[in-house]
Design a protein around this motif. Structure first.
Motif, PDB file in Angstrom:
ATOM      1  N   SER A  25      -1.978 -10.925   1.073  1.00 45.80           N
ATOM      2  CA  SER A  25      -1.153  -9.780   1.484  1.00 45.80           C
ATOM      3  C   SER A  25      -1.874  -8.951   2.523  1.00 45.80           C
ATOM      4  O   SER A  25      -3.056  -8.640   2.380  1.00 45.80           O
ATOM      5  CB  SER A  25      -0.817  -8.903   0.267  1.00 45.80           C
ATOM      6  OG  SER A  25      -0.140  -9.658  -0.708  1.00 45.80           O
ATOM      7  N   LEU A  70       5.363  -4.531   3.087  1.00 41.71           N
ATOM      8  CA  LEU A  70       4.323  -4.695   2.076  1.00 41.71           C
ATOM      9  C   LEU A  70       3.168  -3.758   2.415  1.00 41.71           C
ATOM     10  O   LEU A  70       2.617  -3.817   3.507  1.00 41.71           O
ATOM     11  CB  LEU A  70       3.839  -6.150   2.058  1.00 41.71           C
ATOM     12  CG  LEU A  70       2.997  -6.572   0.852  1.00 41.71           C
ATOM     13  CD1 LEU A  70       3.797  -6.473  -0.440  1.00 41.71           C
ATOM     14  CD2 LEU A  70       2.483  -7.995   1.027  1.00 41.71           C
ATOM     15  N   TRP A 113       0.587  -2.117  -4.869  1.00 38.98           N
ATOM     16  CA  TRP A 113       1.362  -2.752  -3.796  1.00 38.98           C
ATOM     17  C   TRP A 113       2.838  -2.389  -3.934  1.00 38.98           C
ATOM     18  O   TRP A 113       3.387  -2.370  -5.039  1.00 38.98           O
ATOM     19  CB  TRP A 113       1.174  -4.258  -3.829  1.00 38.98           C
ATOM     20  CG  TRP A 113      -0.173  -4.677  -3.334  1.00 38.98           C
ATOM     21  CD1 TRP A 113      -1.285  -4.900  -4.076  1.00 38.98           C
ATOM     22  CD2 TRP A 113      -0.558  -4.879  -1.970  1.00 38.98           C
ATOM     23  NE1 TRP A 113      -2.346  -5.236  -3.265  1.00 38.98           N
ATOM     24  CE2 TRP A 113      -1.928  -5.223  -1.969  1.00 38.98           C
ATOM     25  CE3 TRP A 113       0.118  -4.803  -0.759  1.00 38.98           C
ATOM     26  CZ2 TRP A 113      -2.626  -5.496  -0.799  1.00 38.98           C
ATOM     27  CZ3 TRP A 113      -0.581  -5.069   0.412  1.00 38.98           C
ATOM     28  CH2 TRP A 113      -1.932  -5.410   0.382  1.00 38.98           C
ATOM     29  N   ASN A 126       7.519  -6.801  -1.942  1.00 38.59           N
ATOM     30  CA  ASN A 126       7.002  -6.690  -3.308  1.00 38.59           C
ATOM     31  C   ASN A 126       8.148  -6.586  -4.314  1.00 38.59           C
ATOM     32  O   ASN A 126       8.061  -7.146  -5.415  1.00 38.59           O
ATOM     33  CB  ASN A 126       6.091  -5.475  -3.425  1.00 38.59           C
ATOM     34  CG  ASN A 126       5.307  -5.456  -4.715  1.00 38.59           C
ATOM     35  OD1 ASN A 126       4.501  -6.339  -4.978  1.00 38.59           O
ATOM     36  ND2 ASN A 126       5.557  -4.474  -5.547  1.00 38.59           N
ATOM     37  N   HIS A 139      -1.753  -9.918  -5.913  1.00 41.56           N
ATOM     38  CA  HIS A 139      -2.021  -9.676  -4.489  1.00 41.56           C
ATOM     39  C   HIS A 139      -3.518  -9.747  -4.192  1.00 41.56           C
ATOM     40  O   HIS A 139      -4.352  -9.250  -4.951  1.00 41.56           O
ATOM     41  CB  HIS A 139      -1.494  -8.303  -4.079  1.00 41.56           C
ATOM     42  CG  HIS A 139      -0.005  -8.217  -4.077  1.00 41.56           C
ATOM     43  ND1 HIS A 139       0.769  -8.667  -3.039  1.00 41.56           N
ATOM     44  CD2 HIS A 139       0.866  -7.747  -5.021  1.00 41.56           C
ATOM     45  CE1 HIS A 139       2.037  -8.459  -3.315  1.00 41.56           C
ATOM     46  NE2 HIS A 139       2.121  -7.904  -4.524  1.00 41.56           N
ATOM     47  N   SER A 172       2.237 -16.331   0.961  1.00 38.42           N
ATOM     48  CA  SER A 172       2.273 -15.070   1.681  1.00 38.42           C
ATOM     49  C   SER A 172       3.730 -14.702   1.895  1.00 38.42           C
ATOM     50  O   SER A 172       4.604 -15.574   1.955  1.00 38.42           O
ATOM     51  CB  SER A 172       1.551 -15.176   3.023  1.00 38.42           C
ATOM     52  OG  SER A 172       1.662 -13.957   3.751  1.00 38.42           O
TER      53      SER A 172
END
Length: 457
Positions: free
Chosen positions: A65, A72, A80, A85, A101, A122
């Motif tokens: 991340s 994000l 996060w 998310n 993450h 990702s």
């Protein structure tokens, strides 16, 4: 009587506009309510035996991340957050997967983790031929266009042909880098670590333009930059990128995205992106309707002015309060965003006095903002005297030359020498006046210590 009979059509139009506004508010409320109910009533996605076995053996999925507001980012509590998310939370509820993450600090760093197997997926990578060699991409769950971002003093960039013989600056391993090098060889591509560095180089004139997601281009104040045209035929779809060799995980994610209720996905996107996305240009027919509404509204206001004056004053006061609240919310968000950055950041004026800093800066130098605000670096006991004087002199040179600086160097702190990646860039007011310096640094020594790296410095 004739006066009031003439008012009937105007009152009818005003009632119609009011009903349309109420319908829009009702729709927004229904979407928000649906989002809350869905969080407590999630139907598991149907998986086959092979996929269930994979989840049993691999319950935790590592997500590479990078901070990319509003998609994000880490909030003021270090958690996060963002659109992507929320999507992962919904997928987790549908499948039982746990997403963990792992922060990266640039696109290049993120791709290295996926290539090496240190991370599994990702959420912020655009699809490209280079990336498809070692990544698989899930079904799309949204997207946005690419836009050119150039200097406000240069012609508005509308196409790649305008950039022939120019320098275009992009974050390293950008999704469009290979296409530009292949199809537009007259364009010089320069690579940097982040979009912030790319914007700074365009502002300073060292590069002619950069290319950003249209949502990201509208998120920050433009200053000396302005958004150009959309890249025709180039769409940045939102995918979940999965490293090769994990077909079960890709299949699980695709099934979850297929089962994702469209109304809930729409509500999530409205929650994060409403008010940020650029407004599409109106057609001639839409403009004619708008002009007609303005004409009718003008006549209606002229006839009703004496009747609704007090109500209008009340409405203006209410709107002003709402605007002040929105401005306060934006400032609070910006402060929270800066404070959530893991690296020290600061802002100094034209004399080198500190205007503001984030929490990481306070922790790194063991100071409080109220102690050092309005003071020069060598006026506070935060750094060794020689280091503070040297950095202040460098700040003054940058303010005179208006040049950005990005360098990897060793600096002497109170607790000893540290290897850092330091950056400082001039910033300007809306009318183009130089206002000071924005800067910060990444403590490479600390990163190595925290990651357990024993490589030679």
């Amino acid at each position: 009587m004739l006066f009031y009979r003439g008012l009937k059509p105007a009152l009818g139009w005003m009632l119609l506009f009011g009903l349309l506004g109420l319908m829009r508010c009702s729709l927004a409320a229904q979407l928000a309510l649906h989002e809350e109910v869905a969080a407590f009533n999630v139907q598991p996605v149907e998986l086959d035996a092979r996929e269930r076995q994979w989840i049993h053996e691999n319950p935790r999925v590592t997500v590479a991340s990078v901070q990319y507001p509003l998609y994000l980012f880490q909030d003021e509590h270090g958690q996060w957050s963002g659109l992507n998310n929320d999507v992962l939370k919904r997928v987790s509820a549908m499948t039982g997967l746990q997403f963990v993450h792992q922060e990266s600090f640039s696109t290049d760093h993120l791709l290295e983790r996926l290539e090496s197997g240190a991370a599994d997926i990702s959420t912020t990578l655009a699809m490209s031929d280079e990336r498809k060699v070692f990544l698989d991409f899930s079904h799309a769950f949204g997207g946005a266009g690419w836009v050119f971002v150039g200097h406000i003093g240069a012609p508005r960039v509308e196409s790649f042909e305008q950039l022939a013989g120019r320098v275009v600056v992009l974050p390293a391993r950008h999704a469009l880098e290979d296409l530009i090098r292949r199809d537009f060889p007259l364009i010089t591509v320069r690579s940097v670590k982040t979009y912030a560095e790319a914007r700074a180089l365009v502002e300073s004139g060292e590069a002619y333009a950069t290319i950003e997601n249209e949502i990201g281009a509208q998120l920050y104040p433009l200053g000396l930059l302005r958004v150009g045209g959309l890249l025709e035929g180039k769409w940045e779809a939102d995918h979940l990128a999965v490293r090769k060799g994990m077909p079960e995980l890709l299949s699980i994610l695709n099934k979850a995205l297929e089962a994702f209720p469209a109304t809930e996905l729409r509500a999530i996107r409205l929650k994060w992106l409403e008010g940020v996305a650029p407004v599409p240009e109106q057609s001639i027919w839409q403009r004619m309707i708008e002009w007609g509404c303005w004409v009718m509204g003008g006549w209606s206001i002229f006839g009703l002015l004496s009747l609704v004056w007090n109500r209008r004053l009340t409405a203006v006061i209410k709107l002003r309060r709402e605007a002040e609240k929105d401005l306060g919310d934006q400032l609070a968000f910006q402060h929270a965003l800066i404070d959530s950055m893991p690296d020290p950041m600061f802002v100094r004026d034209l004399q080198g006095r500190l205007i503001m800093c984030n929490r990481s800066y306070e922790e790194a130098l063991s100071v409080r903002q109220d102690q050092v605000q309005g003071r020069l670096l060598f006026e506070v006991d935060a750094l060794p005297e020689a280091t503070a004087s040297m950095l202040h002199d460098e700040f003054m040179v940058q303010l005179r030359t208006r040049k950005s600086r990005f360098s990897k160097r060793q600096l002497q702190f109170k607790n000893g020498p540290r290897e850092v990646y330091q950056w400082t860039v001039p910033f300007y007011s809306a009318d183009g006046q130089l206002r000071g310096l924005l800067g910060g640094w990444t403590d490479i020594t600390q990163r190595r210590t925290e990651s357990g790296c024993r490589c030679p410095h």
